[in-house]
Design a protein around this motif. Sequence first.
Motif, PDB file in Angstrom:
ATOM      1  N   THR A   1       0.641  -1.210   0.297  1.00  0.00           N
ATOM      2  CA  THR A   1       0.432   0.487   0.137  1.00  0.00           C
ATOM      3  C   THR A   1       0.900   0.920  -0.329  1.00  0.00           C
ATOM      4  O   THR A   1       0.679   1.989  -0.658  1.00  0.00           O
ATOM      5  CB  THR A   1      -0.831   0.015   1.287  1.00  0.00           C
ATOM      6  N   SER A   2       1.691   1.537   0.675  1.00  0.00           N
ATOM      7  CA  SER A   2       2.962   2.297   1.241  1.00  0.00           C
ATOM      8  C   SER A   2       4.092   2.468   0.046  1.00  0.00           C
ATOM      9  O   SER A   2       3.752   3.919  -0.721  1.00  0.00           O
ATOM     10  CB  SER A   2       3.901   2.358   2.740  1.00  0.00           C
ATOM     11  N   VAL A   3       4.120   1.991  -1.064  1.00  0.00           N
ATOM     12  CA  VAL A   3       4.656   1.737  -2.877  1.00  0.00           C
ATOM     13  C   VAL A   3       3.429   2.323  -3.558  1.00  0.00           C
ATOM     14  O   VAL A   3       3.927   3.482  -4.183  1.00  0.00           O
ATOM     15  CB  VAL A   3       5.068   0.547  -3.159  1.00  0.00           C
ATOM     16  N   ASP A   4       2.546   1.589  -3.645  1.00  0.00           N
ATOM     17  CA  ASP A   4       1.311   2.335  -4.127  1.00  0.00           C
ATOM     18  C   ASP A   4       1.038   3.782  -4.679  1.00  0.00           C
ATOM     19  O   ASP A   4       0.389   4.138  -5.150  1.00  0.00           O
ATOM     20  CB  ASP A   4       0.039   1.362  -4.370  1.00  0.00           C
ATOM     21  N   TRP A   5       1.125   4.117  -3.168  1.00  0.00           N
ATOM     22  CA  TRP A   5      -0.040   5.154  -2.863  1.00  0.00           C
ATOM     23  C   TRP A   5       1.709   6.112  -3.033  1.00  0.00           C
ATOM     24  O   TRP A   5       1.279   7.152  -2.803  1.00  0.00           O
ATOM     25  CB  TRP A   5      -0.164   5.254  -1.570  1.00  0.00           C
ATOM     26  N   GLY A   6       2.906   5.507  -3.311  1.00  0.00           N
ATOM     27  CA  GLY A   6       4.182   6.706  -3.282  1.00  0.00           C
ATOM     28  C   GLY A   6       4.420   7.005  -1.835  1.00  0.00           C
ATOM     29  O   GLY A   6       5.124   8.273  -2.142  1.00  0.00           O
TER      30      GLY A   6
ATOM     31  N   TRP B   1       1.544  -9.026  -7.974  1.00  0.00           N
ATOM     32  CA  TRP B   1       2.124  -8.351  -8.322  1.00  0.00           C
ATOM     33  C   TRP B   1       3.607  -8.482  -6.358  1.00  0.00           C
ATOM     34  O   TRP B   1       2.588  -8.387  -5.966  1.00  0.00           O
ATOM     35  CB  TRP B   1       1.708  -7.194  -7.718  1.00  0.00           C
ATOM     36  N   SER B   2       4.217  -7.900  -6.714  1.00  0.00           N
ATOM     37  CA  SER B   2       5.250  -7.537  -5.377  1.00  0.00           C
ATOM     38  C   SER B   2       5.199  -6.196  -5.222  1.00  0.00           C
ATOM     39  O   SER B   2       4.936  -5.725  -6.674  1.00  0.00           O
ATOM     40  CB  SER B   2       6.868  -7.994  -5.766  1.00  0.00           C
ATOM     41  N   CYS B   3       6.124  -6.137  -4.552  1.00  0.00           N
ATOM     42  CA  CYS B   3       6.488  -4.035  -4.132  1.00  0.00           C
ATOM     43  C   CYS B   3       7.297  -3.942  -5.132  1.00  0.00           C
ATOM     44  O   CYS B   3       7.027  -3.026  -5.547  1.00  0.00           O
ATOM     45  CB  CYS B   3       7.143  -4.060  -2.210  1.00  0.00           C
ATOM     46  N   LEU B   4       8.181  -4.185  -5.967  1.00  0.00           N
ATOM     47  CA  LEU B   4       9.021  -4.305  -6.192  1.00  0.00           C
ATOM     48  C   LEU B   4       8.522  -3.786  -7.320  1.00  0.00           C
ATOM     49  O   LEU B   4       8.812  -2.985  -8.779  1.00  0.00           O
ATOM     50  CB  LEU B   4      10.163  -5.089  -6.865  1.00  0.00           C
ATOM     51  N   LEU B   5       7.923  -4.989  -8.298  1.00  0.00           N
ATOM     52  CA  LEU B   5       6.871  -4.657  -9.499  1.00  0.00           C
ATOM     53  C   LEU B   5       5.899  -3.351  -9.585  1.00  0.00           C
ATOM     54  O   LEU B   5       6.036  -2.451 -10.501  1.00  0.00           O
ATOM     55  CB  LEU B   5       5.710  -6.569  -9.745  1.00  0.00           C
ATOM     56  N   VAL B   6       5.272  -3.291  -7.998  1.00  0.00           N
ATOM     57  CA  VAL B   6       4.458  -1.771  -8.041  1.00  0.00           C
ATOM     58  C   VAL B   6       5.118  -0.689  -8.308  1.00  0.00           C
ATOM     59  O   VAL B   6       5.150   0.634  -8.898  1.00  0.00           O
ATOM     60  CB  VAL B   6       3.542  -1.485  -6.754  1.00  0.00           C
ATOM     61  N   ALA B   7       6.117  -0.860  -7.814  1.00  0.00           N
ATOM     62  CA  ALA B   7       7.397   0.719  -7.879  1.00  0.00           C
ATOM     63  C   ALA B   7       7.429   1.037  -8.980  1.00  0.00           C
ATOM     64  O   ALA B   7       7.841   2.063  -9.652  1.00  0.00           O
ATOM     65  CB  ALA B   7       8.410   0.569  -7.134  1.00  0.00           C
ATOM     66  N   ILE B   8       8.235  -0.365 -10.150  1.00  0.00           N
ATOM     67  CA  ILE B   8       8.574   0.327 -11.108  1.00  0.00           C
ATOM     68  C   ILE B   8       6.946   0.578 -11.990  1.00  0.00           C
ATOM     69  O   ILE B   8       7.738   1.394 -13.165  1.00  0.00           O
ATOM     70  CB  ILE B   8       9.183  -1.591 -12.430  1.00  0.00           C
ATOM     71  N   PHE B   9       6.430  -0.305 -11.645  1.00  0.00           N
ATOM     72  CA  PHE B   9       4.695   0.195 -12.422  1.00  0.00           C
ATOM     73  C   PHE B   9       4.873   1.500 -12.290  1.00  0.00           C
ATOM     74  O   PHE B   9       3.598   2.396 -13.495  1.00  0.00           O
ATOM     75  CB  PHE B   9       3.702  -0.499 -12.222  1.00  0.00           C
ATOM     76  N   GLN B  10       5.406   2.661 -11.143  1.00  0.00           N
ATOM     77  CA  GLN B  10       4.116   3.553 -10.846  1.00  0.00           C
ATOM     78  C   GLN B  10       5.501   4.734 -11.089  1.00  0.00           C
ATOM     79  O   GLN B  10       5.277   5.438 -11.433  1.00  0.00           O
ATOM     80  CB  GLN B  10       4.588   3.533  -8.724  1.00  0.00           C
ATOM     81  N   GLY B  11       6.603   4.257 -11.717  1.00  0.00           N
ATOM     82  CA  GLY B  11       7.675   5.031 -12.436  1.00  0.00           C
ATOM     83  C   GLY B  11       8.755   5.737 -11.589  1.00  0.00           C
ATOM     84  O   GLY B  11       9.099   6.890 -11.757  1.00  0.00           O
TER      85      GLY B  11
ATOM     86  N   ALA C   1      11.754   6.275  -9.306  1.00  0.00           N
ATOM     87  CA  ALA C   1      13.475   5.377  -8.899  1.00  0.00           C
ATOM     88  C   ALA C   1      13.547   5.335  -7.877  1.00  0.00           C
ATOM     89  O   ALA C   1      13.841   4.809  -7.308  1.00  0.00           O
ATOM     90  CB  ALA C   1      14.045   6.067  -9.632  1.00  0.00           C
ATOM     91  N   GLY C   2      12.500   6.003  -6.723  1.00  0.00           N
ATOM     92  CA  GLY C   2      12.956   6.705  -5.095  1.00  0.00           C
ATOM     93  C   GLY C   2      12.080   5.496  -4.593  1.00  0.00           C
ATOM     94  O   GLY C   2      12.718   4.852  -3.853  1.00  0.00           O
ATOM     95  N   LEU C   3      11.035   5.080  -5.391  1.00  0.00           N
ATOM     96  CA  LEU C   3      10.397   3.908  -4.606  1.00  0.00           C
ATOM     97  C   LEU C   3      11.495   2.203  -4.943  1.00  0.00           C
ATOM     98  O   LEU C   3      11.695   1.839  -3.769  1.00  0.00           O
ATOM     99  CB  LEU C   3       9.222   3.307  -4.920  1.00  0.00           C
ATOM    100  N   VAL C   4      11.685   2.488  -6.381  1.00  0.00           N
ATOM    101  CA  VAL C   4      12.505   1.378  -6.891  1.00  0.00           C
ATOM    102  C   VAL C   4      14.330   0.861  -6.079  1.00  0.00           C
ATOM    103  O   VAL C   4      14.740  -0.407  -5.559  1.00  0.00           O
ATOM    104  CB  VAL C   4      13.353   1.189  -8.378  1.00  0.00           C
ATOM    105  N   GLY C   5      14.627   2.561  -6.200  1.00  0.00           N
ATOM    106  CA  GLY C   5      15.925   1.983  -5.032  1.00  0.00           C
ATOM    107  C   GLY C   5      16.725   2.720  -3.912  1.00  0.00           C
ATOM    108  O   GLY C   5      17.117   2.457  -3.052  1.00  0.00           O
TER     109      GLY C   5
END
Length: 168
Positions: free
Chosen positions: A124-129, A152-162, A164-168
């Motif tokens: 949820t936190s990743v999905d909402w940034g 979907w995993s957190c990483l996939l959600v972060a990549i989908f959100q586009g 980079a701060g969530l991914v790295g």
Amino acid sequence: GGLLSRDGGVAAILGGETALTPFLLALLADKPDIAVLLLEMTDPPGAATPAGPPPLVMAAGLGAPAVVGALLSRGADVDARAAGGRTPLMLASEWGALECVEALVDAGAGLDLQADDGGTALMTSVDWGRRDVMRSLIGAGADVNIQDDEGWSCLLVAIFQGDAGLVG
């Protein structure tokens, strides 16, 4: 006494899920002192009504850390469930309410509990940034590899959100 008394009962203070109740209005108006006072008037303090969500769910979902703390100190179920199987931690994560998230984690909230759709507080936190919430949950030991019902995993959600701060 004031306008309300114990004779009004839990339903008068906390009410049903969709009704605008004194407790919900105090949360919406950011009046935690009044919300806590209303909780103290219920018997037992902070009791949920059969028709409505537990008060901790409402307080976490609206990002009210003072009320979350008051409820936790009164023994509220830290992993109470709302509609869809969502926990207070998931709702606070969506809201971006870091103080609520930290209080819930400190009280032993299940970091990796899954809602009916398989989502977690971290997802949820990743999905909402909500980067600060995401970092806090990861730091507390939330599992980054859990997948929801659609895979979907957190990483996939972060990549989908586009983001980079969530991914790295």
